[in-house]
Design an enzyme around this catalytic site. Structure first.
Site: not given
Ligand code: ADP
Ligand code: ZN
Ligand code: MG
Length: 629
Positions: A223, A225-226, A441-442, A445
């Site tokens: 998401t 964070k890093t 089957h599909e 669904h």
């Molecule tokens: P986490 O640390 O939360 O697991 P990362 O920060 O490593 O995730 O995110 C992985 C990649 O996803 C980032 O390098 C970026 O390219 C992309 N990314 C994630 N969120 C965003 C965002 N809000 N805007 C732009 N890029 C994003």
């Molecule tokens: Zn199925």
């Molecule tokens: Mg991370």
């Protein structure tokens, strides 16, 4: 030299070594050693230069023939006397120890045969030194060298205690800024505030505000964070120490704690600054749990972090930012005021944010006009930022594969399906029978999903094998949903069971193809009973987790309910699933002809798009919907 060099030459290094020149020196050494040793092995008692081509004769005979003038030249090398005969044959004789060539009569001034003495006594002395001592010298050198390497290793062991934190400089080339982070406005705001604390601490302390010690970024993997933390580093213009939680924990006990100490020391020297601990759950797990070795070490590391954060003076301008995707396993002490007292939740991106993230990541990708970011965002609920980045990358690869200059909408669509449903496996041939079963089957669904009000719209039905599945029905929500109701769960279970029910209805028996559907349906029912209080057992949550998770599995968690309740839970789950089955069967029976029609069409086309699928429901008025929805 014309000897074999022994069995082994220098070997390539088995493990990566940081420094190469020291290494190559060692190889030269070993190589030399092998040469020398092999030399002595293949040439026992011999002296340098010995070859086996000479004919050996007694020295007395040689002297006699010399005096007879039978040789064209004579050469004396230490203890060996070589004589070259007139017909170019080389003879060898050994000079007795201690007898000079004059004494032997080889240095006769009357004789015309040239006698050359190659080595003097001194050279012989050095030669003997060399030949006798060279291996020893080499050995000693090798030992010294190895000892040095060991010493280095020992030093390494000591430097383990040093933190490996990377410091981001203020004007690095690929600086990440808030511009690179799409969406996450609340999180950004929070962090901007933190940066402001660091830059203008007086502003805050003046009115009695305490600078926060720690900020915990909480969010699912991918998401951003890093990314956000890196952006803070880029924006803050203060030193930024970044380290990953796992880097604290190494093989050696006590290393983690001393690394923490070192890191905080460095940070204090560089204040105002930010410390970023990524994946802090690697060290910050609840103490007192854990399996196997190593968790003591983690505990110590965690304790050290806590101690260091407590130890900040009031005016220490160091803020610790940490990130985790497992806030549930974190030790409660980490969250106490004065530590990570601020929590910034980073959600999965919503529709608008997804669109923004896509726009961030197409900056260096030429996109065709046909690409509509909003549509992509709509098709990618549940995708994280990292997933979206990956998606665009897949699309770019696809476009390049087709030699396109720009990425087209269809490239992106194909990638969405690939990322979301697994890659198509056109090579996997289904028999006609399998194809037919899969199609029914599909459609089972899809039809049930279409006719029940709480299921997501059908985006696509396909019987092209994908990943592990033989066919796919793709439901796509129109908007992001955060809450799910009982009726939605029930309808979803019906559409899951639809495949199984259709098989039974048309072929009289079921195949293994339905097993994962049923597993999912059962899991929904179990969650409804145990986690959401959505059954006759009432609003009680059963089975709180008490254990620690080890390699993803929950271990040591004990159920918080009795055996009697357990059987009630099983009954309730079974009842929900069977109810769903009944509803499904009713819907399918009422629409049997329609199902058959769609399935036959699917068999022909292999893929039905949303439009094609929906068209069936305009022409054919489907039978009444199930009343109980
Ligand atoms: P986490 O640390 O939360 O697991 P990362 O920060 O490593 O995730 O995110 C992985 C990649 O996803 C980032 O390098 C970026 O390219 C992309 N990314 C994630 N969120 C965003 C965002 N809000 N805007 C732009 N890029 C994003
Ligand atoms: Zn199925
Ligand atoms: Mg991370």
């Amino acid at each position: 030299m014309n000897h074999n060099q022994g069995p082994q030459g220098p070997r390539p290094p088995k493990y990566p070594q940081p420094k190469n020149n020291g290494n190559s020196f060692m190889y030269v050494l070993i190589f030399a050693l092998i040469l020398t040793v092999s030399y002595y092995v293949f040439n026992p008692g011999g002296q340098p230069g010995t070859t086996t081509t000479e004919k050996e004769i007694p020295i007395s005979e040689m002297v006699r023939e010399y005096q007879d003038g039978a040789y064209s030249s004579v050469e004396v090398k230490n203890g060996r006397v070589y004589a070259v005969t007139k017909n170019n044959e080389t003879l060898l004789a050994f000079r007795p120890e201690g007898e000079s060539i004059t004494e032997l009569g080889l240095n006769d001034p009357e004789n015309r045969t040239p006698v050359t003495v190659v080595s003097t006594e001194q050279a012989a002395f050095w030669m003997s030194i060399l030949s006798n001592w060279l291996p020893v010298i080499l050995f000693i050198a090798l030992i010294i060298f190895m000892a040095k390497q060991l010493g280095k290793g020992a030093n390494n062991a000591f430097s383990f205690g040093k933190s490996k934190a990377r410091v981001y400089s203020k004007n690095g080339k690929n600086k990440t800024t808030f511009k690179d982070v799409a969406g996450m406005d609340e999180a950004k705001e929070e962090l901007v505030e933190v940066v402001d604390f660091l830059k203008h601490p007086k502003k805050y302390t003046k009115i009695g505000a305490k600078i926060p010690r720690g900020v915990m970024l909480v969010g699912a993997p991918g998401t951003g964070k890093t990314l956000l933390a890196r952006a803070v580093a880029g924006e803050a213009n203060v030193p930024f120490f970044s380290i990953s939680g796992s880097e604290f924990v190494e093989m050696f006990v006590g290393v983690g704690a001393s690394r923490v100490r070192d890191l905080f020391q460095k940070a204090k020297h560089n204040a105002p600054c930010i410390i970023f601990i990524d994946e802090i759950d690697a060290v910050g797990r609840q103490r007192g749990f854990g399996m196997g070795g190593g968790h003591d070490e983690r505990e110590q590391t965690l304790n050290q972090i806590l101690t260091e954060m407590d130890g900040f003076e009031k005016d220490t301008n160091v803020i610790v930012v940490a990130a985790t995707n497992r806030p549930d396993v974190l030790d409660a002490a980490l969250m106490r005021p004065g530590r990570f007292d601020r929590r910034v939740i980073i959600d999965m991106p919503n529709l608008i944010e997804r669109e923004e993230i896509l726009k961030v990541h197409v900056r260096n990708k030429p996109m065709d006009k046909s690409v509509n970011f909003k549509k992509i965002a709509q098709k990618t609920p549940g995708f994280s930022g990292a997933d979206l980045e990956n998606l665009l990358n897949e699309a770019a690869i696809l476009a390049a594969k087709h030699n396109r200059q720009k990425i087209k909408a269809e490239d992106v669509d194909n990638s969405i399906e690939k990322v979301g449903l697994g890659p198509e496996r056109k090579s996997r041939r289904l028999s006609e029978e399998e194809k037919k079963i899969t199609a029914y089957h599909e459609v089972g669904h899809a039809l049930v999903g279409k006719l029940l009000p709480n299921c997501d719209p059908v985006e696509k039905v396909s019987i092209i094998p994908r990943g592990m599945a033989l066919g796919v029905t793709w439901f796509l929500p129109e908007e992001d949903k955060h809450l799910k109701s009982v009726s939605k769960f029930k309808d979803e279970m019906c559409s899951l069971i639809g495949g199984h029910a259709a098989e039974k209805m048309f072929f009289g028996e079921v195949t293994t193809g339905a097993s994962s559907d049923l597993k999912r349906a059962t899991a929904i029912a179990r969650h409804m009973v145990m986690d959401y209080g959505m059954s006759e057992l009432g609003p009680v949550i059963y089975g709180e987790q008490g254990g620690s998770s080890f390699m993803g599995a929950e271990l040591g968690s004990k159920p918080n309910y009795s055996e009697a309740v357990a059987s009630k839970i099983d009954q309730a789950v079974s009842k929900i699933v069977h109810e769903a089955q009944d509803r499904t069967n009713k819907i399918l029976t009422a629409n049997k002809a329609l199902l058959e029609k769609i399935a036959e069409e699917l068999l022909k086309k292999e893929v039905l798009t949303k439009k094609e699928f929906d068209a069936f429901f305009k022409k054919n008025k489907p039978a009444a919907r199930s009343k109980k929805a």
